[in-house]
Scaffold this motif. Structure first.
Motif, mmCIF file in Angstrom:
data_model
loop_
_atom_site.group_PDB
_atom_site.id
_atom_site.type_symbol
_atom_site.label_atom_id
_atom_site.label_comp_id
_atom_site.label_asym_id
_atom_site.label_seq_id
_atom_site.Cartn_x
_atom_site.Cartn_y
_atom_site.Cartn_z
ATOM 1 N N GLU A 219 -15.860 54.236 -12.765
ATOM 2 C CA GLU A 219 -16.185 54.283 -14.196
ATOM 3 C C GLU A 219 -15.094 53.615 -15.029
ATOM 4 O O GLU A 219 -15.383 52.867 -15.971
ATOM 5 C CB GLU A 219 -16.357 55.732 -14.649
ATOM 6 N N GLN A 220 -13.840 53.842 -14.676
ATOM 7 C CA GLN A 220 -12.738 53.231 -15.416
ATOM 8 C C GLN A 220 -12.732 51.713 -15.240
ATOM 9 O O GLN A 220 -12.453 50.967 -16.179
ATOM 10 C CB GLN A 220 -11.412 53.842 -14.958
ATOM 11 N N LYS A 221 -13.073 51.248 -14.033
ATOM 12 C CA LYS A 221 -13.168 49.800 -13.802
ATOM 13 C C LYS A 221 -14.284 49.194 -14.647
ATOM 14 O O LYS A 221 -14.151 48.093 -15.187
ATOM 15 C CB LYS A 221 -13.405 49.517 -12.317
ATOM 16 N N TYR A 222 -15.399 49.923 -14.757
ATOM 17 C CA TYR A 222 -16.528 49.455 -15.569
ATOM 18 C C TYR A 222 -16.110 49.348 -17.041
ATOM 19 O O TYR A 222 -16.391 48.346 -17.707
ATOM 20 C CB TYR A 222 -17.701 50.410 -15.414
ATOM 21 N N LEU A 223 -15.424 50.380 -17.546
ATOM 22 C CA LEU A 223 -14.976 50.364 -18.933
ATOM 23 C C LEU A 223 -13.993 49.227 -19.180
ATOM 24 O O LEU A 223 -13.995 48.597 -20.244
ATOM 25 C CB LEU A 223 -14.328 51.702 -19.283
ATOM 26 N N ASN A 228 -12.861 43.785 -21.548
ATOM 27 C CA ASN A 228 -12.501 42.371 -21.423
ATOM 28 C C ASN A 228 -13.577 41.454 -21.976
ATOM 29 O O ASN A 228 -13.282 40.433 -22.606
ATOM 30 C CB ASN A 228 -12.215 42.030 -19.953
ATOM 31 N N ILE A 229 -14.844 41.804 -21.747
ATOM 32 C CA ILE A 229 -15.947 41.001 -22.289
ATOM 33 C C ILE A 229 -15.923 41.032 -23.812
ATOM 34 O O ILE A 229 -16.077 39.997 -24.477
ATOM 35 C CB ILE A 229 -17.306 41.520 -21.769
ATOM 36 N N GLU A 230 -15.722 42.213 -24.376
ATOM 37 C CA GLU A 230 -15.764 42.379 -25.827
ATOM 38 C C GLU A 230 -14.623 41.649 -26.532
ATOM 39 O O GLU A 230 -14.827 40.963 -27.533
ATOM 40 C CB GLU A 230 -15.733 43.873 -26.168
ATOM 41 N N ILE A 231 -13.410 41.755 -26.005
ATOM 42 C CA ILE A 231 -12.270 41.170 -26.711
ATOM 43 C C ILE A 231 -12.225 39.654 -26.596
ATOM 44 O O ILE A 231 -11.499 38.996 -27.347
ATOM 45 C CB ILE A 231 -10.935 41.771 -26.230
ATOM 46 N N GLN A 232 -13.008 39.071 -25.681
ATOM 47 C CA GLN A 232 -13.060 37.612 -25.572
ATOM 48 C C GLN A 232 -14.064 36.992 -26.544
ATOM 49 O O GLN A 232 -14.106 35.786 -26.714
ATOM 50 C CB GLN A 232 -13.411 37.202 -24.135
ATOM 51 N N LYS A 233 -14.862 37.828 -27.203
ATOM 52 C CA LYS A 233 -15.848 37.317 -28.159
ATOM 53 C C LYS A 233 -15.170 36.829 -29.421
ATOM 54 O O LYS A 233 -14.117 37.316 -29.814
ATOM 55 C CB LYS A 233 -16.870 38.417 -28.500
ATOM 56 N N LYS A 248 -18.089 54.360 -28.776
ATOM 57 C CA LYS A 248 -19.152 54.909 -27.931
ATOM 58 C C LYS A 248 -18.683 55.069 -26.478
ATOM 59 O O LYS A 248 -19.086 55.977 -25.766
ATOM 60 C CB LYS A 248 -20.374 53.993 -27.977
ATOM 61 N N MET A 249 -17.774 54.177 -26.054
ATOM 62 C CA MET A 249 -17.282 54.235 -24.681
ATOM 63 C C MET A 249 -16.480 55.495 -24.399
ATOM 64 O O MET A 249 -16.516 56.043 -23.295
ATOM 65 C CB MET A 249 -16.391 53.001 -24.410
ATOM 66 N N PHE A 250 -15.728 55.958 -25.390
ATOM 67 C CA PHE A 250 -14.764 57.027 -25.135
ATOM 68 C C PHE A 250 -15.138 58.344 -25.793
ATOM 69 O O PHE A 250 -14.278 59.111 -26.201
ATOM 70 C CB PHE A 250 -13.374 56.582 -25.615
ATOM 71 N N LYS A 251 -16.418 58.641 -25.880
ATOM 72 C CA LYS A 251 -16.851 59.928 -26.459
ATOM 73 C C LYS A 251 -16.413 61.073 -25.551
ATOM 74 O O LYS A 251 -16.392 60.960 -24.343
ATOM 75 C CB LYS A 251 -18.375 59.929 -26.625
#
Length: 251
Positions: A219-223, A228-233, A248-251
């Motif tokens: 799960e941590q690898k997925y997060l 990484n995908i988000e911050i490259q946008k 939403k990821m860290f609720k």
């Protein structure tokens, strides 16, 4: 409703000056009001680059987008010098001379001898071996349950000195905010103009927090991949707490 009712009020840090005029001419300010020259230059460059039609077509990083830097720069408080102070060194790494227009308690600049700190490091090759102590009229009452961390101004434009860090706390009474400097210029006469940012302050809770340090779970690898995908946008998702993907990821 209950959550709002019992929401903990933020602590108040009480800074006060024994010289009332200093509180008017050079008050301690929120760090968000201070912008070093290099940061303004970085912001201008980023805005210019963002106007290019090809901007964002490939993975892109820039210092002006670094949250680790700009979040630090805008939190806490900054103390500035309230008068001109001149420090003159002669190359012997031991002695110095100082001048200022007004003195506090008979001296604006004091010092701690080398046997109080630098000797424990085997001496400093790149700095005076005594620690300069800038006397100020500023005092502070630190709120209960917190330390007030005094340290260097983050990413300062000034390289002549390094502010040495330390904690203030209520257990030792009123904090006498005399700033201790490692002086990095060994053979020169340097003017510290009035208004020079000299120290940065942040509240640190005395709570002792739990921690873990172990191999990553799936799960941590997925997060981490999502991050990484988000911050490259080119445009990161809405940062509002209720809408940001990270919220939403860290609720």
């Amino acid at each position: 409703m209950l959550r709002k009712l019992f929401k903990r009020k933020p602590p108040t840090v009480e800074f006060f000056s024994l010289l009332p005029e200093v509180a008017d001419i050079q008050p301690i300010i929120p760090a968000s009001q201070y912008k070093p020259k290099w940061w303004n230059n970085a912001q201008k460059e980023f805005v210019s680059m963002a106007k290019n039609k090809d901007f964002g077509k490939t993975a892109f990083t820039h210092t002006a987008k670094c949250p680790g830097i700009f979040n630090l720069l805008r939190h806490g408080w900054i103390m500035k010098t309230w008068q001109d102070i001149t420090i003159k060194t002669n190359g012997d790494k031991q002695t110095f001379e100082w001048t200022s227009a007004k003195k506090i308690d008979e001296e604006s600049v004091g010092f701690n001898t080398n046997d109080q700190l630098s000797d424990y490091f085997g001496g400093w090759d790149d700095a005076l071996n005594c620690v300069l102590k800038i006397h100020t009229p500023w005092r502070c009452i630190v709120p209960k349950g917190y330390y007030l961390l005094e340290g260097p101004v983050p990413y300062s434009d000034n390289t002549h000195f390094t502010t040495l860090p330390g904690f203030f706390s209520q257990e030792y009474g009123v904090a006498q905010m005399n700033v201790q400097l490692k002086w990095n210029t060994l053979n020169d006469e340097i003017l510290i103009p009035a208004g020079t940012p000299i120290a940065h302050y942040m509240l640190v809770s005395k709570d002792q927090y739990k921690m873990t340090a172990k191999a990553a779970t799936q799960e941590q690898k997925y997060l981490d991949t999502i991050t990484n995908i988000e911050i490259q946008k080119r445009f990161v998702s809405n940062k509002a707490e209720s809408k940001c993907i990270f919220a939403k990821m860290f609720k």
